[in-house]
Design a protein around this motif. Structure first.
Motif, PDB file in Angstrom:
ATOM      1  N   ASN A   1       0.860  -1.175   0.000  1.00  0.00           N
ATOM      2  CA  ASN A   1       0.000   0.000   0.000  1.00  0.00           C
ATOM      3  C   ASN A   1       0.899   1.227   0.000  1.00  0.00           C
ATOM      4  O   ASN A   1       1.822   1.325   0.802  1.00  0.00           O
ATOM      5  CB  ASN A   1      -0.883   0.030   1.255  1.00  0.00           C
ATOM      6  CG  ASN A   1      -1.801  -1.172   1.352  1.00  0.00           C
ATOM      7  OD1 ASN A   1      -1.335  -2.295   1.494  1.00  0.00           O
ATOM      8  ND2 ASN A   1      -3.087  -0.938   1.262  1.00  0.00           N
TER       9      ASN A   1
ATOM     10  N   ALA B   1      -2.675   0.622  -4.091  1.00  0.00           N
ATOM     11  CA  ALA B   1      -2.573  -0.652  -3.395  1.00  0.00           C
ATOM     12  C   ALA B   1      -2.842  -1.769  -4.383  1.00  0.00           C
ATOM     13  O   ALA B   1      -3.549  -1.570  -5.369  1.00  0.00           O
ATOM     14  CB  ALA B   1      -3.571  -0.711  -2.246  1.00  0.00           C
TER      15      ALA B   1
ATOM     16  N   CYS C   1      -4.300  -4.622  -3.481  1.00  0.00           N
ATOM     17  CA  CYS C   1      -5.293  -5.507  -2.892  1.00  0.00           C
ATOM     18  C   CYS C   1      -6.463  -5.680  -3.859  1.00  0.00           C
ATOM     19  O   CYS C   1      -6.684  -4.840  -4.727  1.00  0.00           O
ATOM     20  CB  CYS C   1      -5.788  -4.934  -1.557  1.00  0.00           C
ATOM     21  SG  CYS C   1      -6.408  -3.252  -1.694  1.00  0.00           S
TER      22      CYS C   1
ATOM     23  N   ASP D   1      -9.781  -5.566  -3.403  1.00  0.00           N
ATOM     24  CA  ASP D   1     -10.978  -4.717  -3.299  1.00  0.00           C
ATOM     25  C   ASP D   1     -10.694  -3.226  -3.488  1.00  0.00           C
ATOM     26  O   ASP D   1     -11.580  -2.467  -3.852  1.00  0.00           O
ATOM     27  CB  ASP D   1     -11.705  -4.962  -1.973  1.00  0.00           C
ATOM     28  CG  ASP D   1     -10.820  -4.718  -0.761  1.00  0.00           C
ATOM     29  OD1 ASP D   1      -9.745  -4.102  -0.913  1.00  0.00           O
ATOM     30  OD2 ASP D   1     -11.212  -5.141   0.346  1.00  0.00           O
TER      31      ASP D   1
ATOM     32  N   CYS E   1      -9.225   0.520   0.450  1.00  0.00           N
ATOM     33  CA  CYS E   1      -8.354   1.432   1.194  1.00  0.00           C
ATOM     34  C   CYS E   1      -8.031   2.679   0.372  1.00  0.00           C
ATOM     35  O   CYS E   1      -7.881   3.769   0.898  1.00  0.00           O
ATOM     36  CB  CYS E   1      -7.079   0.713   1.618  1.00  0.00           C
ATOM     37  SG  CYS E   1      -6.242  -0.125   0.258  1.00  0.00           S
TER      38      CYS E   1
ATOM     39  N   CYS F   1      -6.828  -1.524   5.322  1.00  0.00           N
ATOM     40  CA  CYS F   1      -6.808  -2.428   4.176  1.00  0.00           C
ATOM     41  C   CYS F   1      -6.918  -3.841   4.732  1.00  0.00           C
ATOM     42  O   CYS F   1      -5.940  -4.401   5.233  1.00  0.00           O
ATOM     43  CB  CYS F   1      -5.518  -2.266   3.371  1.00  0.00           C
ATOM     44  SG  CYS F   1      -5.504  -3.337   1.922  1.00  0.00           S
TER      45      CYS F   1
HETATM   46 ZN   LIG Z   1      -6.663  -2.350   0.309  1.00  0.00          ZN
END
Ligand SMILES: [Zn+2]
Length: 125
Positions: free
Chosen positions: A64, A78, A80, A82, A85, A100
């Protein structure tokens, strides 16, 4: 140099000093430190007053990108799944957090220097 000039310079200095103190007092209310936590462990902390960019190494090989700018912090990028964050608003007040979940990363604002305290939940101040 005339006497009036000295008085003028003196009052400008006093005004600057008052402004500086006032700024610090107001600023303190907004929280002073950004704390980075990964999986319950504190990984880093930064003063909110300094513009910084920091790559957080989260869980599951996640990263991140934390950006501190103009007295507030946000996650700019990021990897990730989804990306929740990144969508969160920037934070600057004590107690506010950026989370996150996939990377187990929590970024929070604290009014006290975290390196001064061993206990995270210390009540004394
Ligand atoms: Zn995230």
């Amino acid at each position: 140099m005339k006497k009036n000039d000295l008085i003028l310079i003196g009052s400008v200095l006093v005004a600057a000093l008052l402004f500086f103190i006032g700024y610090r007092v107001i600023y303190h209310k907004d929280g002073s430190y950004v704390i980075v936590t990964v999986d319950g462990m504190q990984k880093a902390s930064f003063p909110l007053s300094e513009d910084t960019t920091y790559t957080i190494k989260g869980a599951n090989h996640g990263t991140n990108l934390l950006v501190i700018k103009n007295g507030s912090a946000l996650i700019r990028e990021a990897n990730c799944p989804d990306n929740l964050c990144v969508k969160q608003k920037s934070i600057k007040k004590e107690g506010e957090t950026l989370v996150c979940l996939p990377h187990k990363v929590i970024v929070s604002i604290s009014s006290s220097d975290p390196s001064d305290h061993s206990e995270l939940d210390g009540v004394a101040n």
